[in-house]
Design an enzyme around this catalytic site. Structure first.
Site: not given
Ligand code: P61
Length: 439
Positions: A54, A106-107, A197, A240, A364, A431
């Site tokens: 833990y 970013f979303t 980021d 990623k 997007r 979305f």
């Molecule tokens: C993706 F449709 N990305 O690209 P988490 N920052 C950045 C990202 O690309 C990102 C996160 C933070 C995704 C997954 C995803 O609107 C969306 O590990 C540059 O997903 O929490 C994630 O990181 C967030 C798809 C996220 C989406 C949000 O496919």
């Protein structure tokens, strides 16, 4: 493989939203590169060495070492994925009424800034909003725009600037080292922090190596480290670049901020030596970080994305140029000029591509951009895109050929495609779960 008839029923059942499809109904899955890459033999071996204590797991210290060595950040706070880190940094740094400039929204990042009482302001170069501009570093900050934001609101109301390497919503576009250095000089003048980021930092480093004068002899690892060294802290979605199925972290240089973050992580994620991750996941991540900055890996990864991009350009399909690093972005406004943005051209294009071949992509555009918090109106982003995102180490060039041919077929039949209407709209990040019907 599924039949066209099967796919027509599946996408209708999914409300014409590719996020709501079942993966069994998908042939080639280009929804995202997030958590969908193939872990290496070494990463899988790492899973077998999980220390699931833990507190104080060995794997945490391996991960901490990797973050310090490859990225240079002093402190590590593990989280379950990127948005867990965004939540914590936003809650500890942003006060009601604060302004957070950034190189495009970013979303999830923007939503967490808003939930903490802040307002995001876009300071990316204008070229980033133009799919046809060949500007090589579309992730660059327009320093005049940033200066104007500082002059208007005052540095006191800007806790940090949020800088992404690479910029996802612009098409996976890199920021240049020169721009980062200039940004550092400007923010230092005002005591404004840079929160990075770093979700795709190694891909950004590779583009600097390929395109920016003076970096051809530097390794991706060296450039990655140099980018991080220009910033004060970082949020990371490790799903990623670092090629794990789940995981992320917040990294900070400032001792006091770290103290606050470490305290907050225990409320929302888990103890500070695992955040939201199992020990085995932290081990696989530590190994994935090292693999992500290898020059040969990056050359193959980005090379595959460019292979698909070049095919589509040969077919005359409108895409965001220059091609970025994690996917190809179809320009839905140019693809379907007869579908007004109010009728969701990118949403319908992603659905039509799925119907044609079972290839799953992601909207997007206007759906992703959501609504203006104050007026309740849709945001109308200049970029109305469909993202064909390539997972790492998963698909072959033959899969890319199938994708290109299907996009080509849909392009030939584009005049028959009509728009959609939204029939269900969730409050946050619409979305993901919104539903549509054909007009
Ligand atoms: C993706 F449709 N990305 O690209 P988490 N920052 C950045 C990202 O690309 C990102 C996160 C933070 C995704 C997954 C995803 O609107 C969306 O590990 C540059 O997903 O929490 C994630 O990181 C967030 C798809 C996220 C989406 C949000 O496919």
């Amino acid at each position: 493989m599924t039949s066209r008839d099967h796919r027509e029923k599946a996408i209708k059942k999914a409300g014409f939203n590719t996020f709501l499809l079942q993966s069994k109904d998908v042939y080639i899955d280009l929804l995202t590169d997030s958590g969908t890459s193939a872990m290496s033999d070494r990463q899988w071996a790492g899973l077998m060495m999980g220390d699931e204590a833990y507190a104080g797991s060995r794997n945490f210290y391996h991960l901490e070492e990797a973050v310090q060595h490859f990225y240079g950040y002093k402190h590590l706070v593990p989280t379950h994925q990127g948005r867990g880190a965004e939540h914590i940094i936003s809650q500890i740094m942003i006060k009601e009424g604060d302004i957070i400039p950034g190189n495009m929204y970013f979303t999830t990042t923007k939503l967490h800034q808003e939930l903490a009482g802040g307002k995001f302001v876009d300071v990316i170069v204008e070229e980033a909003h133009d799919p046809d501009s060949l500007y090589p570093f579309k992730g660059d900050v327009d320093l005049d725009k940033l200066q104007a934001v500082i002059d208007e609101y005052g540095a006191d109301r800007i806790p940090y600037i949020a800088i992404a390497t690479t910029v996802n919503m612009a098409g996976g576009q890199p920021i240049s080292m020169k721009n980062m250095q200039e940004l550092r000089a400007l923010t230092d003048k005002y005591g404004i922090k840079i929160i990075h980021d770093m979700t795709r930092v190694a891909e950004n480093a590779f583009m600097i190596q390929q395109k920016e004068a003076g970096y051809q002899d530097k390794s991706v690892a060296e450039i990655t480290r140099a980018l991080c060294d220009l910033t004060d802290g970082a949020t990371m979605s490790a799903k990623k670049d670092a090629m794990v199925n789940i995981g992320g972290f917040l990294a900070l240089n400032d001792d006091k901020l770290f103290d606050e973050a470490r305290n907050m992580v225990v409320i929302f994620e888990g103890l500070h030596t695992y955040g939201g991750m199992a020990g085995r996941d932290m081990e696989a991540l530590a190994i994935g970080i090292a693999e992500s900055v290898q020059d040969d890996h990056m050359k193959a990864r980005v090379g595959q994305v460019h292979y698909l991009g070049n095919k589509l350009l040969e077919f005359g399909v409108p895409i965001v140029k220059p091609v970025g690093t994690h996917g190809i972005f179809l320009d839905a406004k140019a693809f379907l000029p007869h579908v007004a943005q109010d009728y969701f051209p990118a949403q319908v294009l992603a659905a039509e591509l799925y119907i044609d071949s079972g290839v799953r992509a992601m909207e997007r555009g206007i759906v992703s951009a959501g609504r203006n918090k104050e007026t309740g109106e849709h945001h109308y982003p200049k970029l109305e895109l469909v993202r064909l995102t390539i997972p790492r180490r998963v698909y072959t060039q033959a899969h890319m050929d199938v994708v290109a041919e299907s996009v080509g077929t849909v392009y030939e039949n584009r005049e028959k495609i009509n728009g959609l209407k939204m029939v269900y709209e969730p409050k946050y990040l619409r979305f993901f779960q919104a539903r549509f019907e054909k007009l």
